[in-house]
Design a protein around this motif. Structure first.
Motif, short mmCIF file in Angstrom:
data_model
loop_
_atom_site.label_atom_id
_atom_site.label_comp_id
_atom_site.label_asym_id
_atom_site.label_seq_id
_atom_site.Cartn_x
_atom_site.Cartn_y
_atom_site.Cartn_z
N ILE A 1 1.95 25.95 34.25
CA ILE A 1 1.11 27.05 34.77
C ILE A 1 0.46 27.80 33.60
O ILE A 1 -0.73 28.11 33.62
CB ILE A 1 1.95 28.01 35.65
N GLU A 2 1.24 28.05 32.57
CA GLU A 2 0.73 28.79 31.42
C GLU A 2 -0.46 28.06 30.77
O GLU A 2 -1.50 28.64 30.51
CB GLU A 2 1.87 28.99 30.40
N HIS A 3 -0.30 26.75 30.53
CA HIS A 3 -1.37 26.00 29.86
C HIS A 3 -2.62 25.91 30.75
O HIS A 3 -3.75 25.96 30.24
CB HIS A 3 -0.89 24.60 29.47
N ILE A 4 -2.41 25.77 32.04
CA ILE A 4 -3.58 25.67 32.94
C ILE A 4 -4.26 27.04 33.06
O ILE A 4 -5.49 27.14 33.08
CB ILE A 4 -3.15 25.15 34.33
N GLU A 5 -3.45 28.08 33.09
CA GLU A 5 -4.05 29.41 33.25
C GLU A 5 -4.70 29.91 31.96
O GLU A 5 -5.57 30.77 32.00
CB GLU A 5 -3.01 30.42 33.78
N LEU A 6 -4.26 29.39 30.83
CA LEU A 6 -4.88 29.82 29.56
C LEU A 6 -6.27 29.18 29.37
O LEU A 6 -7.06 29.60 28.52
CB LEU A 6 -3.98 29.46 28.37
N CYS A 7 -6.57 28.17 30.14
CA CYS A 7 -7.90 27.55 30.10
C CYS A 7 -8.92 28.54 30.66
O CYS A 7 -8.67 29.21 31.66
CB CYS A 7 -7.86 26.28 30.96
N LEU A 8 -10.09 28.61 30.01
CA LEU A 8 -11.13 29.53 30.46
C LEU A 8 -11.97 28.95 31.59
O LEU A 8 -12.82 29.64 32.14
CB LEU A 8 -12.07 29.86 29.29
N ALA A 9 -11.76 27.68 31.90
CA ALA A 9 -12.62 26.97 32.85
C ALA A 9 -14.09 27.08 32.43
O ALA A 9 -14.98 27.17 33.27
CB ALA A 9 -12.41 27.48 34.27
N CYS A 10 -14.31 27.08 31.10
CA CYS A 10 -15.67 27.24 30.58
C CYS A 10 -16.46 25.94 30.63
O CYS A 10 -17.68 25.94 30.54
CB CYS A 10 -15.62 27.75 29.15
N ARG A 11 -15.78 24.84 30.74
CA ARG A 11 -16.36 23.50 30.87
C ARG A 11 -17.09 23.01 29.60
O ARG A 11 -17.92 22.10 29.67
CB ARG A 11 -17.27 23.43 32.10
N GLY A 12 -16.77 23.66 28.46
CA GLY A 12 -17.33 23.17 27.20
C GLY A 12 -16.92 21.73 26.96
O GLY A 12 -17.67 20.92 26.42
N CYS A 13 -15.71 21.40 27.40
CA CYS A 13 -15.19 20.04 27.22
C CYS A 13 -15.98 19.04 28.06
O CYS A 13 -16.15 17.88 27.67
CB CYS A 13 -13.71 19.99 27.59
N GLU A 14 -16.47 19.51 29.18
CA GLU A 14 -17.22 18.61 30.09
C GLU A 14 -18.51 18.14 29.41
O GLU A 14 -18.89 16.98 29.50
CB GLU A 14 -17.52 19.37 31.37
N SER A 15 -19.17 19.08 28.71
CA SER A 15 -20.41 18.71 28.00
C SER A 15 -20.11 17.76 26.86
O SER A 15 -20.92 16.90 26.51
CB SER A 15 -21.10 19.95 27.43
N ALA A 16 -18.94 17.95 26.23
CA ALA A 16 -18.61 17.14 25.04
C ALA A 16 -18.09 15.75 25.42
O ALA A 16 -18.07 14.85 24.57
CB ALA A 16 -17.57 17.86 24.21
N CYS A 17 -17.67 15.56 26.64
CA CYS A 17 -16.96 14.33 27.02
C CYS A 17 -17.92 13.16 27.26
O CYS A 17 -18.79 13.23 28.12
CB CYS A 17 -16.15 14.59 28.29
N PRO A 18 -17.76 12.07 26.52
CA PRO A 18 -18.65 10.92 26.71
C PRO A 18 -18.27 10.09 27.94
O PRO A 18 -19.03 9.21 28.35
CB PRO A 18 -18.46 10.11 25.44
N SER A 19 -17.11 10.35 28.52
CA SER A 19 -16.64 9.53 29.64
C SER A 19 -16.92 10.16 31.00
O SER A 19 -16.48 9.63 32.03
CB SER A 19 -15.13 9.28 29.52
N GLY A 20 -17.62 11.29 31.00
CA GLY A 20 -18.00 11.90 32.27
C GLY A 20 -16.84 12.52 33.03
O GLY A 20 -16.88 12.60 34.26
#
Ligand code: SF4
Ligand code: SF4
Length: 431
Positions: A67-86
């Motif tokens: 719960i801690e690791h999931i809640e510490l995520c900002l849900a900013c989706r910066g990783c989504e833009s960086a991900c080459p695998s979609g």
């Protein structure tokens, strides 16, 4: 038509294995992740969080560490833009939070607070107006000054942090404009609907007015349709997807059949969710098609203005401006060029790009309140990037980012002014 129930439903969504399997664990997203950049901890990186989601999907219990690791995520989706695998990380983290929400018993006071905020406050213009009036009295009286000057905020801990991030209430509130139609200036080229938001009606009433004026200047008849309400973005981020679905149905009913050329918002965080109504309601046979149609018509106001022939009758603004990408515009909606194009259309304005402009500022809905320490770490780094540009103005495209950056200027800045892109256009159109 929308179910008018006010029941506080519990979401049951969870990450789908097919979505988790898209991650090939390459790690190319790590440096795009603000929490990983601060902590350098794998479990607080997108890859690490996906690994933990996989463990839960395989039957591991949902424990405090997860719960801690999931809640510490900002849900900013910066990783989504960086991900080459979609990998659609935003979808994954929202589903993970919904799963947590459905399986964890929170303390009674937390449940009560969440019920009030998500089930009542954000959905009730009457409560928001009443609290807005109280906030305005507090902010305009000497009390706020006294509390701030005497350093009481430090003693208040988290409450003190909330106070310092609280936006100014801006009477007259924009609720009074809901139901109004504003004529186009000159020949009418478009008929658009404006989603005015929820808290924005109280705390960003002037931004909403500026948005209407800029659209009018660009030949738009602007309708602020009756019956609209909170978009549900904060509910989705908190894992309350069923509650968000109720709000989505209500907005679809209020706006979809109005014959608008576009439905607009000036809040990137809201826009991202509004464009995902199709996905949110895909399991609802009565609303799925209408939700998809709604999402198709939804546009960010910068996206809309950059796509039409812009009225260039502006006065020069001799300002040096930098731009902070709002995560839910850049990563959630893949819109980066439109706001920059609008800024560069203002005569006399000098645009300076900041390094890492698309890394989150730490605002992320209510993250800066509930995860204040991490949010402030991220903000300090952001302000170092801003200060490098020497710009006197920071423009962005989301009210939440405006507030966060204003706090950043107070703490680490050089007196920069923080505005929404539309507010600069409004200034340029005023004579
Ligand atoms: S989310 Fe994408 S970039 Fe990150 S580890 Fe997985 S596949 Fe690689
Ligand atoms: S959404 Fe943002 S904070 Fe969360 S894992 Fe991705 S980059 Fe990191």
């Amino acid at each position: 038509m929308a179910d008018s129930t006010t029941a506080f439903e519990i979401a049951t969504d969870k990450p789908l294995q097919a979505d988790l399997d898209k991650c090939v664990h390459c790690g190319l997203c790590l440096n795009a992740c603000p929490t990983y950049r601060v902590l350098g901890v794998e479990m607080d990186s997108p890859r690490g969080r996906i690994y933990q989601m996989n463990q839960v999907a395989a039957g591991a219990p949902i424990g405090p560490s997860y719960i801690e690791h999931i809640e510490l995520c900002l849900a900013c989706r910066g990783c989504e833009s960086a991900c080459p695998s979609g990998v659609e990380y935003g979808k994954l983290v929202e589903a993970a939070r919904a799963e947590i929400e459905g399986s964890v018993a929170r303390p009674r006071w937390v449940r009560g607070l969440r019920r009030f905020v998500f089930g009542h406050l954000l959905q009730s213009p009457a409560i928001m107006t009443a609290l807005g009036a109280v906030l305005y009295l507090y902010q305009s009286s000497r009390l706020q000054k006294v509390i701030r000057t005497l350093g009481f905020l430090k003693l208040l801990g988290k409450l003190g942090a909330i106070e310092s991030l609280t936006p100014p209430a801006e009477p007259p509130f924009f609720f009074s404009k809901i139901g109004a139609t504003f004529p186009a200036e000159g020949q009418r080229r478009y008929r658009v609907a404006l989603m005015a938001g929820c808290i924005a009606n109280v705390c960003f009433a002037r931004l909403n007015e500026a948005t209407v004026r800029v659209l009018q200047k660009n030949g738009c008849e602007v309708v602020v349709p009756e019956g609209q309400g909170c978009c549900g973005a904060l509910h989705v981020h908190a894992g309350l997807r069923d509650e968000a679905r109720g709000l989505a149905r209500r907005n679809i009913d209020a706006l979809l059949d109005g014959g608008y050329d576009a439905i607009l918002t000036n809040a990137a965080g809201c826009g991202s969710t509004l464009k995902e109504y199709g996905e949110l309601l895909e399991g609802d046979p009565q609303y799925a098609a209408r939700a998809r149609e709604f999402s198709k018509r939804m546009q960010d106001v910068t996206e809309f203005l950059a796509s039409i022939e812009l009225n260039r009758e502006m006065r020069p603004l001799p300002l040096t401006v930098t731009y902070q990408d709002s995560c839910h515009l850049a990563h959630g909606q893949r819109i980066r060029t439109a706001p920059r194009k609008l800024l560069q259309a203002v005569p006399g304005l000098t645009f300076r790009e900041m390094p890492l402009s698309d890394v989150c500022c730490g605002s992320a809905g209510i993250y800066n309140v509930v995860r204040n320490e991490m949010s402030m770490e991220i903000l300090e780094r952001k302000m170092a990037s801003v200060n490098q540009t020497g710009a006197a103005v920071i423009a962005t495209a989301n009210p939440g980012c405006v507030l966060q950056l204003r706090a950043g200027v107070n703490l680490h800045g050089k007196g920069q002014r923080v505005v929404h892109v539309v507010e600069l256009l409004d200034e340029a159109y005023r004579r």
